[in-house]
Scaffold this motif. Structure first.
Motif, short mmCIF file in Angstrom:
data_model
loop_
_atom_site.label_atom_id
_atom_site.label_comp_id
_atom_site.label_asym_id
_atom_site.label_seq_id
_atom_site.Cartn_x
_atom_site.Cartn_y
_atom_site.Cartn_z
N ILE A 101 -3.02 -1.23 4.87
CA ILE A 101 -3.18 -0.45 3.65
C ILE A 101 -2.96 1.03 3.95
N SER A 102 -2.15 1.69 3.12
CA SER A 102 -1.98 3.14 3.25
C SER A 102 -2.20 3.79 1.88
N GLY A 103 -2.76 4.99 1.90
CA GLY A 103 -3.00 5.71 0.65
C GLY A 103 -4.47 6.05 0.49
N THR A 104 -4.84 6.36 -0.76
CA THR A 104 -6.22 6.75 -1.04
C THR A 104 -7.08 5.53 -1.30
N ILE A 105 -8.24 5.46 -0.67
CA ILE A 105 -9.24 4.46 -1.05
C ILE A 105 -10.59 5.17 -1.19
N TYR A 106 -11.53 4.50 -1.85
CA TYR A 106 -12.83 5.13 -2.11
C TYR A 106 -13.93 4.35 -1.41
#
Lengths: 183, 280
Positions: free
Chosen positions: A26-31
């Motif tokens: 997974i790449s990108g923004t996570i919370y």
């Protein structure tokens, strides 16, 4: 083993393509969010207040990181047990949450809600906090700072390794894989 | 009479907290390597490899193996001929935990009240069990206990008629229900006999016994072997995603009990099973 690269946010179409057993990065923004943050978010919804984050098509990572050493952005950051969030998850899925990252089983109620809202549940290796930390490229506290490790953080990840454990059709690796090795 | 300074105790406990959370003990490492080579499931093998890689990263960068650096459980053997020169033993042990968790950048996971749930911000209090023994030594064993696995533990007051079969059944059911959440392959500590709290305490202490060491009583050692095999036949595997390695070890401790009872406690630990021991 083939690894599927995914980018957040993930549309419903993207989520539908994933199948239980797929290995992903997974790449990108996570919370981030765990017990206390979930409790507070659901209390906010009950009062009619907005959530601190628009979770539409986003992923939430169940983690309470250890403190960052000097010169680093975050400490050890592996998954916590997802089942403790079962009581709260369906309401977040209704608000558009696209998926969750954690470890361990989910309740039937959560799985049904995932199927209704086309959500994915990813598992990553529990205890592998040091390794997973190295996939985190930036960290920003978004809400509930007073909760310390349990605050909601916006984090940027790069090639964060996970396995699709429950897919949008409700296929569940905890059930299917175990049967193969049950003696 | 031998005397010991509280500063020495504080510094030692602080070091032990950091060591336990950063470096894996030899028995656990060996056991996980064996599991990796014997694992039949592709997912399971991959997961075990990730676990072993993670230990290397934690060691190299001196960061915690797992973000849940636990609530500290301590077993303290205090020699009755030993004197603490300048203060309280309990205060020194707790101060050591606070120092270790602060200086080691370990997560503070303890809340002051189970209902109000405000973080104490220094990971104290630790749960400390004391034993007064002959001699003048201070032996400290610490087990930082993560709650992913602690939450899957269980205790039951069986009837004497349930016997060995009842104990086996309870242990296996507890492992079956808990393993996917407890970060399998797990370590299982079992306490049989005594009273309710004695069984629980033995189960916790059993987790600290090296995995290669069997109970000296033949029938108890046989129970350990039986449970290890039966649990690994459950198919649950590493992280619950299937495989032949669900449990790395089962350590059983027993104690005399009442004519009317058969208490059994099962304490589950994740595959890291942190434990460090030192003598002062």
């Amino acid at each position: 083993m083939t690894v599927i690269n995914i980018k957040t946010p993930m549309s419903k179409e993207d989520r539908k393509k994933l199948k239980a057993g797929d290995h992903v990065q997974i790449s990108g923004t996570i919370y981030t969010g765990r017990d206390a943050a979930h409790k507070r978010m659901i209390e906010a919804l009950k009062k009619g207040s907005p959530l601190p984050v628009d979770f539409t098509d986003q992923l939430i990572y169940y983690v309470g990181p250890s403190p960052a050493k000097p010169g680093e952005i975050i400490g050890s950051a592996g998954p916590t047990t997802s089942g403790r969030m079962d009581a709260y998850t369906p309401e977040l899925l209704e608000k558009g949450l696209g998926g969750m990252i954690g470890k361990g089983n989910r309740s039937e109620k959560v799985i049904n809600s995932m199927m209704n809202h086309v959500a994915v549940y990813f598992g990553c290796v529990g205890g592998a906090g040091a390794l997973l930390q190295s996939c985190i490229k930036s960290v920003e506290i978004l809400a509930y700072e007073d909760l310390g490790t349990e605050a909601i953080r916006k984090i940027e990840v790069e090639n964060f390794p996970a396995i699709v454990v429950i897919d949008t059709q409700g296929n569940n690796l905890y059930e299917t894989e175990r049967k193969k090795y049950l003696k | 009479m031998k005397t010991i300074q509280t500063k020495k105790i504080i510094d030692t406990v602080a070091e032990m907290c950091i060591e336990a959370n950063t470096f894996l003990s030899e028995d656990m490492l060996e056991s996980l390597r064996t599991a990796e080579s014997s694992e039949e499931s592709e997912n399971g093998k991959e997961i075990l490899k990730t676990m072993l890689d993670n230990f290397e990263v934690a060691k190299r960068r001196t960061i915690p193996i797992c973000q849940d650096t636990g609530m500290v459980v301590m077993f303290v053997s205090f020699g009755q001929d030993l004197m603490i020169a300048d203060g309280s033993l309990e205060d020194a042990l707790q101060a050591g935990v606070a120092k270790g968790y602060e200086e080691g950048y370990l997560r503070k996971s303890v809340v002051a009240d189970p209902f109000i749930r405000t973080n104490t911000n220094n990971n104290t209090p630790a749960v400390i069990h004391y034993k007064v023994v002959p001699g003048d030594q201070l032996k400290i064993k610490i087990l930082p206990k993560g709650f992913g696995s602690e939450n899957t533990s269980a205790l039951k007051m069986l009837k004497p008629s349930d016997g060995m079969a009842g104990v086996r059944d309870f242990v296996i059911k507890t492992v079956e229900a808990g393993s996917p959440n407890a970060c399998a392959p797990i370590v299982v500590g079992v306490g049989v006999g005594g009273t309710m709290e004695k069984a629980a305490l033995m189960a916790k202490e059993a987790l600290g016994r090296p995995l290669w060491m069997r109970n000296p009583l033949d029938h108890v050692a046989a129970l350990e072997d039986y449970l290890l095999e039966a649990c690994n036949n459950l198919g649950i595997g590493p992280m619950g995603l299937g495989g032949v390695n669900t449990v790395l070890g089962v350590n059983v401790e027993v104690f005399p009990t009442h004519i009317a009872g058969l208490p059994v406690a099962v304490n589950i630990s994740c595959y890291v099973n942190r434990h460090v021991e030192r003598e002062l």
